[in-house]
Design an enzyme around this catalytic site. Structure first.
Site, PDB file in Angstrom:
ATOM      1  N   TYR A  58      42.900  40.958  50.434  1.00 55.23           N
ATOM      2  CA  TYR A  58      41.522  40.475  50.454  1.00 55.23           C
ATOM      3  C   TYR A  58      41.071  40.320  51.910  1.00 55.23           C
ATOM      4  O   TYR A  58      41.601  39.519  52.656  1.00 55.23           O
ATOM      5  CB  TYR A  58      41.387  39.138  49.730  1.00 55.23           C
ATOM      6  CG  TYR A  58      41.798  39.138  48.285  1.00 55.23           C
ATOM      7  CD1 TYR A  58      41.817  40.299  47.529  1.00 55.23           C
ATOM      8  CD2 TYR A  58      42.178  37.951  47.656  1.00 55.23           C
ATOM      9  CE1 TYR A  58      42.203  40.287  46.195  1.00 55.23           C
ATOM     10  CE2 TYR A  58      42.550  37.921  46.327  1.00 55.23           C
ATOM     11  CZ  TYR A  58      42.572  39.093  45.599  1.00 55.23           C
ATOM     12  OH  TYR A  58      42.958  39.069  44.292  1.00 55.23           O
ATOM     13  N   LEU A 207      35.017  34.928  34.013  1.00 56.57           N
ATOM     14  CA  LEU A 207      33.580  34.998  33.758  1.00 56.57           C
ATOM     15  C   LEU A 207      33.095  36.438  33.731  1.00 56.57           C
ATOM     16  O   LEU A 207      31.902  36.717  33.925  1.00 56.57           O
ATOM     17  CB  LEU A 207      32.822  34.193  34.819  1.00 56.57           C
ATOM     18  CG  LEU A 207      33.044  32.683  34.731  1.00 56.57           C
ATOM     19  CD1 LEU A 207      32.505  31.971  35.967  1.00 56.57           C
ATOM     20  CD2 LEU A 207      32.420  32.115  33.468  1.00 56.57           C
ATOM     21  N   ARG A 209      33.578  38.936  35.814  1.00 54.16           N
ATOM     22  CA  ARG A 209      33.030  39.283  37.139  1.00 54.16           C
ATOM     23  C   ARG A 209      31.616  38.738  37.322  1.00 54.16           C
ATOM     24  O   ARG A 209      30.774  39.345  37.970  1.00 54.16           O
ATOM     25  CB  ARG A 209      33.071  40.795  37.405  1.00 54.16           C
ATOM     26  CG  ARG A 209      34.457  41.358  37.320  1.00 54.16           C
ATOM     27  CD  ARG A 209      34.577  42.770  37.800  1.00 54.16           C
ATOM     28  NE  ARG A 209      35.932  43.225  37.544  1.00 54.16           N
ATOM     29  CZ  ARG A 209      36.988  42.955  38.304  1.00 54.16           C
ATOM     30  NH1 ARG A 209      36.819  42.253  39.406  1.00 54.16           N
ATOM     31  NH2 ARG A 209      38.184  43.382  37.977  1.00 54.16           N
TER      32      ARG A 209
END
Length: 331
Positions: A58, A207, A209
């Protein structure tokens, strides 16, 4: 509702009942905002959301550094999870998947340094490397446990057969994989396998995305820097998005009747799937974190659960999870 849950039985890790996915603070969902990320993590800890999820890829690399700064001085409060396996270069280039023992060791040392900690509570293989036997990868991960660098082991997006093989080498504490009202395919084989073996489930994208928050529109997805607007996410393209937003409208109606938000009722549904399930909704904004945190106190009746599952039938969601599913282990 109890604010902690335990992942795994043979190698048990007690975590907050809901975690925080930190990925979007650094990449993929619009511009990175470090100050907002730090504020969100600090608020999460204050709310008892102490299970933090990051990965070396990330940023790349910058999200671990952000999490490390955020938990400095509060390490003892945190259950820290990170991942290796998706190899990226310093400019963000994607260099494939690696599960070689040598890479496992290198990746762990690099993550410890970026996070500024002496151990990782839960260390996942982010994607299964089809070129390396899972026994070799998990064997190297087990050595990290013996060395005190890692406390518990996890897999991400692994098939039932891979989970069995991995668990035979060293107890697997948790599987992180996509699970929500919009993604339920793991219920067929993977979830029963986890429960047979005593492995916890950590749903990412609980959720869908963000679509299940009810705030998403075709225009918002099209913004610069939002990966959902790319072909990589077919559910957010054209007619598929229109069809999926119609499903969300049903969830909105059920949530309104309960006096909660669509995102809260969608998270409550995931939490209701078992005490061995710990969702990690991601956000980079305090107000959305607080909204998500309140879902911990929503108790759904059997009728509520049935209504949600009728509102979003398993086969009604249009589009694959990813445009390219080749990195997803199929055993």
């Amino acid at each position: 509702m109890t604010q902690t849950r335990t992942l795994g039985t043979a190698s048990a890790l007690t975590v907050s009942s809901m975690g925080l996915g930190c990925m979007g603070m650094s990449e993929f969902y619009g511009a990175a905002d470090e100050a907002a990320g730090l504020e969100t993590i600090h608020r999460a800890l204050d709310l008892g959301i102490t299970f933090l999820d990051t990965a070396d890829m990330y940023g790349p690399f910058t999200n671990e550094q952000l999490v490390g700064r955020a938990i400095a001085g509060r390490r003892e409060e945190v259950q820290l999870a990170t991942k290796f396996g998706n190899v990226r270069g310093p400019k963000g280039e994607r260099l494939g998947i690696s599960g070689t023992p040598e890479y496992v060791r290198q990746a762990c040392d690099a993550s410890l340094q970026r996070l500024g900690v002496d151990h990782i509570d839960l260390y996942y293989q982010h994607r299964v490397d089809p070129k390396v036997p899972i026994e070799d990868t998990v064997g190297a991960m087990a050595e990290l446990v013996q060395a005190g660098k890692v406390r518990h082991l996890g897999l991400s997006e692994a098939s039932a057969s891979t989970i069995r093989r991995a668990h035979a080498v060293h107890p697997i504490t948790a599987l992180e994989t996509e699970y929500s009202l919009f993604t339920r395919d793991l219920e067929d084989e993977i979830l029963p396998t986890l429960r047979e073996l005593g492995v916890g489930l950590v749903p990412y994208s609980p959720l869908g995305r963000g679509i299940l928050t009810g705030r998403l529109t075709a225009d918002s997805v099209a913004q610069d820097g939002d990966a959902r607007g790319s072909r990589y996410f077919p559910r957010f393209q054209g007619e598929a998005l229109e069809a999926n937003l119609r499903l969300v409208a049903h969830v909105k109606a059920i949530a309104a009747a309960r006096g909660v938000t669509p995102g809260q009722i969608a998270l409550a549904w995931v939490l209701a799937q078992g005490d061995d399930v710990v969702p990690i909704p991601g956000t980079k904004r305090v107000r959305y974190l607080e909204e998500n945190a309140a879902a911990r106190d929503i108790v759904l009746s059997r009728e509520d659960l049935s209504a949600l599952e009728e509102a979003v039938p398993r086969d009604a969601v249009v589009g694959a999870r990813y445009g390219d599913m080749t990195s997803i282990d199929n055993g």
